[in-house]
Design an enzyme around this catalytic site. Structure first.
Site, mmCIF file in Angstrom:
data_model
loop_
_atom_site.group_PDB
_atom_site.id
_atom_site.type_symbol
_atom_site.label_atom_id
_atom_site.label_comp_id
_atom_site.label_asym_id
_atom_site.label_seq_id
_atom_site.Cartn_x
_atom_site.Cartn_y
_atom_site.Cartn_z
ATOM 1 N N LYS A 281 22.649 3.101 -0.287
ATOM 2 C CA LYS A 281 22.885 2.966 -1.723
ATOM 3 C C LYS A 281 24.169 3.683 -2.132
ATOM 4 O O LYS A 281 24.918 3.195 -2.976
ATOM 5 C CB LYS A 281 21.692 3.493 -2.515
ATOM 6 C CG LYS A 281 20.501 2.533 -2.473
ATOM 7 C CD LYS A 281 19.295 3.090 -3.189
ATOM 8 C CE LYS A 281 18.148 2.097 -3.195
ATOM 9 N NZ LYS A 281 16.897 2.701 -3.642
ATOM 10 N N LYS B 169 20.754 -8.224 3.410
ATOM 11 C CA LYS B 169 19.415 -8.123 2.815
ATOM 12 C C LYS B 169 19.461 -8.546 1.343
ATOM 13 O O LYS B 169 20.360 -8.129 0.608
ATOM 14 C CB LYS B 169 18.947 -6.654 2.912
ATOM 15 C CG LYS B 169 17.676 -6.379 2.139
ATOM 16 C CD LYS B 169 17.390 -4.887 2.021
ATOM 17 C CE LYS B 169 16.600 -4.614 0.746
ATOM 18 N NZ LYS B 169 16.324 -3.216 0.495
ATOM 19 N N LYS C 138 18.546 -6.457 -5.331
ATOM 20 C CA LYS C 138 19.014 -6.456 -6.722
ATOM 21 C C LYS C 138 20.396 -5.818 -6.844
ATOM 22 O O LYS C 138 21.187 -6.198 -7.685
ATOM 23 C CB LYS C 138 18.041 -5.645 -7.594
ATOM 24 C CG LYS C 138 16.695 -6.307 -7.787
ATOM 25 C CD LYS C 138 15.646 -5.281 -8.230
ATOM 26 C CE LYS C 138 14.258 -5.751 -7.870
ATOM 27 N NZ LYS C 138 13.247 -4.689 -7.877
#
Ligand code: TYM
Length: 339
Positions: free
Chosen positions: A110, A206, A209
């Site tokens: 992230k 992957k 969102k």
């Protein structure tokens, strides 16, 4: 059997969420007491707009109901309505080794993708462990991308039990051997389907969102068409054979068509003669064959604010009963119980 899982309201529901999670929720809600919640506290690591979070939370409740999660049987609620999640997260944080979190892939991924590296984002697996352990879950239906988080939850349950339960033996968590004591916290197991894999997005990474590569289940038709037609391919011509590893179309088709149709698709790729757009059109058709009814049902539910609110409030009430029973044992063990 106790079954617990959650989805973050940090964007709209997509095919990865369906195949990794919701499809299994629908199946397992018949097999035990299921608690499925909306992980709004987790979403705070990425969503910085209160009104938007409220809207997405409500939207996810609609998704759950449209897909047929049954509030008469299954406990549906909002994470922030049960304060014990954050309380347990703190107790777990005090037994969590830094190294365990430092090894977590999700934080590193992230941050590489540009998310703000907050303490909350770093400690996210602790809150997720608390979500699961609070309800003494046996099974956690999640996608393969959550495997490491599940391992961390098991590790933290073991660390907590070892620290606070005299006679606890991590190799015998249920305390079945003579002289061993059972843990206060139950070790959860993930629930995966046979041959399950991570659902790829339109770019082949992957589906997520935060990667702008999702196919949303409840988006407008024009957006769905655009997304499916923009799925990554190579430049091979119509007549050439297709390498099924090149484009995520085939992994997505595999999720939606029957095995015999998939065998035909494999054969047609091997011999060539079909362009990528043929496969994309078939994917589009399959998408509507699978989701037409739930899309319709969600539209019908949209105006039922009172009903949806009621489901979440009653769900929270029931969830709190489970949570307070676990917390009583935990507070006694750590020394914060009121005398
Ligand atoms: P989240 O909100 O990212 O995703 C929700 C569920 O969808 C699955 N999923 C996928 N599965 C396969 N392929 C994909 N591309 C894909 N994308 C998403 C996820 O595996 C997940 O099951 N940390 C969790 C939410 C959470 C949770 C919990 C889950 C919070 N507390 C307690 C279980 C138990 C998450 O971020 O999921």
């Amino acid at each position: 059997m106790r079954i617990v899982s959650a989805i973050q309201p940090s964007g709209r529901l997509h095919l990865g969420n369906y195949f990794g999670a919701l499809q299994k929720y629908i199946k397992v809600q018949e097999e035990g007491q299921a608690l499925f919640f909306i992980a709004d506290l987790h979403a705070l690591t990425t969503v910085r707009n209160g009104q938007q979070l409220q809207e997405m939370t409500y939207g996810l409740a609609l998704d759950y109901l449209a897909f047929g999660l049954d509030p008469k049987k299954t406990i549906l609620f909002r994470q922030s309505d049960v304060l014990e999640h954050t309380e347990l997260a703190w107790y777990l944080a005090t037994v969590a080794p830094m190294g365990l979190l430092e090894r977590a892939h999700s934080y590193k991924d992230k941050v590489i993708r540009g998310l703000f590296p907050s303490v909350g984002l770093f400690a996210y697996p602790i809150l997720m462990a608390a979500d699961i352990l609070l309800y003494r879950a046996d099974r956690v239906p999640v996608g393969k991308d959550q495997m490491q988080h599940l391992e961390i939850a098991r590790d933290l349950a073991n660390k907590f039990n070892t620290a606070y339960v005299l006679g606890y033996d991590a190799s015998d968590p249920e305390g079945t051997k003579e002289g061993n004591a059972p843990g206060i916290l139950t070790l959860p197991s993930p629930f995966f389907m046979k041959d399950e894999s991570i659902v790829p997005g339109t770019d082949g990474a992957k589906m997520s969102k935060s990667y702008n590569n999702v196919i949303e289940i409840f988006a407008d038709e024009a957006i769905i068409t655009k997304k499916i037609m923009s799925i990554k391919t190579d430049s091979s011509s119509v007549i050439e054979p297709k390498d099924m590893r090149v484009s995520p179309i085939f992994a997505l088709l595999q999720l939606l068509v029957t095995p015999s149709e998939m065998a035909d698709i494999e054969e047609s790729c091997r011999i060539g003669g079909k362009g990528y757009s043929t496969y994309k059109h078939r994917l589009l058709e399959c998408f509507y064959e699978t989701f037409r009814t739930v899309r319709q049902r969600r539209k019908e539910l949209e105006g039922e604010k009172g009903y949806v609110k009621n489901v979440l409030n009653q769900g929270a009430e029931r969830a709190r009963q489970y949570a307070s029973s676990t917390m009583e044992d935990i507070r006694k063990a750590v020394g914060t119980a009121r005398k």
